[in-house]
Design an enzyme around this catalytic site. Sequence first.
Site, mmCIF file in Angstrom:
data_model
loop_
_atom_site.group_PDB
_atom_site.id
_atom_site.type_symbol
_atom_site.label_atom_id
_atom_site.label_comp_id
_atom_site.label_asym_id
_atom_site.label_seq_id
_atom_site.Cartn_x
_atom_site.Cartn_y
_atom_site.Cartn_z
ATOM 1 N N ASP A 217 -6.265 -3.250 -18.201
ATOM 2 C CA ASP A 217 -5.390 -2.075 -18.371
ATOM 3 C C ASP A 217 -5.688 -1.290 -19.653
ATOM 4 O O ASP A 217 -4.770 -0.787 -20.314
ATOM 5 C CB ASP A 217 -3.910 -2.493 -18.366
ATOM 6 N N HIS B 7 -0.912 1.824 -13.189
ATOM 7 C CA HIS B 7 -0.174 0.709 -13.795
ATOM 8 C C HIS B 7 1.250 1.180 -14.081
ATOM 9 O O HIS B 7 1.445 2.283 -14.602
ATOM 10 C CB HIS B 7 -0.883 0.281 -15.087
ATOM 11 N N MET C 283 -5.035 -6.909 -6.406
ATOM 12 C CA MET C 283 -4.607 -7.991 -7.290
ATOM 13 C C MET C 283 -5.725 -8.929 -7.733
ATOM 14 O O MET C 283 -5.479 -10.092 -8.015
ATOM 15 C CB MET C 283 -3.496 -8.807 -6.604
ATOM 16 N N ASN D 58 -7.142 3.204 -11.723
ATOM 17 C CA ASN D 58 -6.065 2.276 -11.388
ATOM 18 C C ASN D 58 -4.747 2.915 -11.785
ATOM 19 O O ASN D 58 -4.701 3.792 -12.648
ATOM 20 C CB ASN D 58 -6.267 0.963 -12.153
ATOM 21 N N GLY E 228 0.785 -1.235 0.000
ATOM 22 C CA GLY E 228 0.000 0.000 0.000
ATOM 23 C C GLY E 228 0.816 1.284 0.000
ATOM 24 O O GLY E 228 0.432 2.262 0.632
ATOM 25 N N SER E 229 1.925 1.290 -0.765
ATOM 26 C CA SER E 229 2.689 2.550 -0.782
ATOM 27 C C SER E 229 1.950 3.612 -1.601
ATOM 28 O O SER E 229 1.983 4.803 -1.262
ATOM 29 C CB SER E 229 4.117 2.333 -1.289
ATOM 30 N N ASN E 230 1.275 3.215 -2.669
ATOM 31 C CA ASN E 230 0.453 4.197 -3.408
ATOM 32 C C ASN E 230 -0.703 4.686 -2.541
ATOM 33 O O ASN E 230 -1.064 5.861 -2.584
ATOM 34 C CB ASN E 230 -0.073 3.595 -4.710
ATOM 35 N N SER F 78 1.140 4.979 -15.523
ATOM 36 C CA SER F 78 -0.106 5.553 -16.063
ATOM 37 C C SER F 78 -1.229 5.402 -15.045
ATOM 38 O O SER F 78 -1.345 4.360 -14.399
ATOM 39 C CB SER F 78 -0.557 4.793 -17.325
#
Length: 321
Positions: A148, A112, A93, A110, A15-17, A139
Amino acid sequence: MSERSRVAILISGRGSNMAALIYAARAADCAYEVVLVTGDRPDAPGLDLADAEGIPTARFPRPAAKDKSQFFEALTEALEAEQVDLIALAGFMRIIPADFVEGWRGRILNIHPSLLPKYKGVGTHEAVLGARETSTGASVHLVSNELDSGEVLGQVEVAVLPGDDPKTLAERVLIAEHQLYPRILSEYAARPFNSEWIEGQVDGLARQLPEVGRKTSHGSPGWSVGGEKGKLFAIIANHHHGEDAVGLLIKASGPDEMTGLIEAQPDVYYWPKYYGASGWLGVKLNRRDVDWGQVRDWLERSWRACAPPRLTKLMRAADEF
Ligand code: GRF
């Protein structure tokens, strides 16, 4: 600024984002707030961080393949309970079922780690290095039912260094991700209230009608039918005379219809100041839930009411086919 969008973040891992999204939301000018963090793994480390930061979390038992639909039902309940506007996937995931994506169309984002449409799916950094690319990136995109492949909302480029391996490259791309995601999510959350974006949407729809030109009406952008001197059939009133609305003004059939609509749906329709008496109905467009199909229909109706007979005759002939 309008109310902040309520965002749920879905994670499966560190969960760094997610952390980048949470900390960016602490800035006063951020257009979203994080109201829920959840995912498909009750032990995801990111959930502990969200707890520590005082963000509500929901820990669902890890779904077995056969319980997939149960998981998404429970998730839907949690999202509704928190009145979530937007979902941000951040290392989530799981493949999301088509009906869930459909129900949240245009509201799931999302991130990517590649410059889409290049290198979709997993193994991105290996593939980038294998292809001897000199640059890659990340992106942020809308989620559609094809992996994606939804609309790309923003990208950032990252150089590939001669000594890079997949791990060093992933680490550097991750730094870029943390910069990109909060900025693009905030921009997207603010988009329904952005008058330039609203004008662009209206312009795109108005120009699909025959012989439409641009014209200003007392400084407001407008659209006319039948050449330069043609009649105005649509105007944008941008907080006109202190009004709350960024509104589209179109011609309804008359005061009875206008009164009926304004009484029935006061969040959508209004009497525009100084314009109402001349038959212009206001449709409020700085809202999250604008039905753009309905806006298109209004533009067409108003176009028909204002077009010269030679054009309406053509339209009527076309209707018969
Ligand atoms: C990121 O590389 C993101 O691009 C991908 O999954 C990874 C999640 O990392 N979708 P984290 O959990 O946000 O640290």
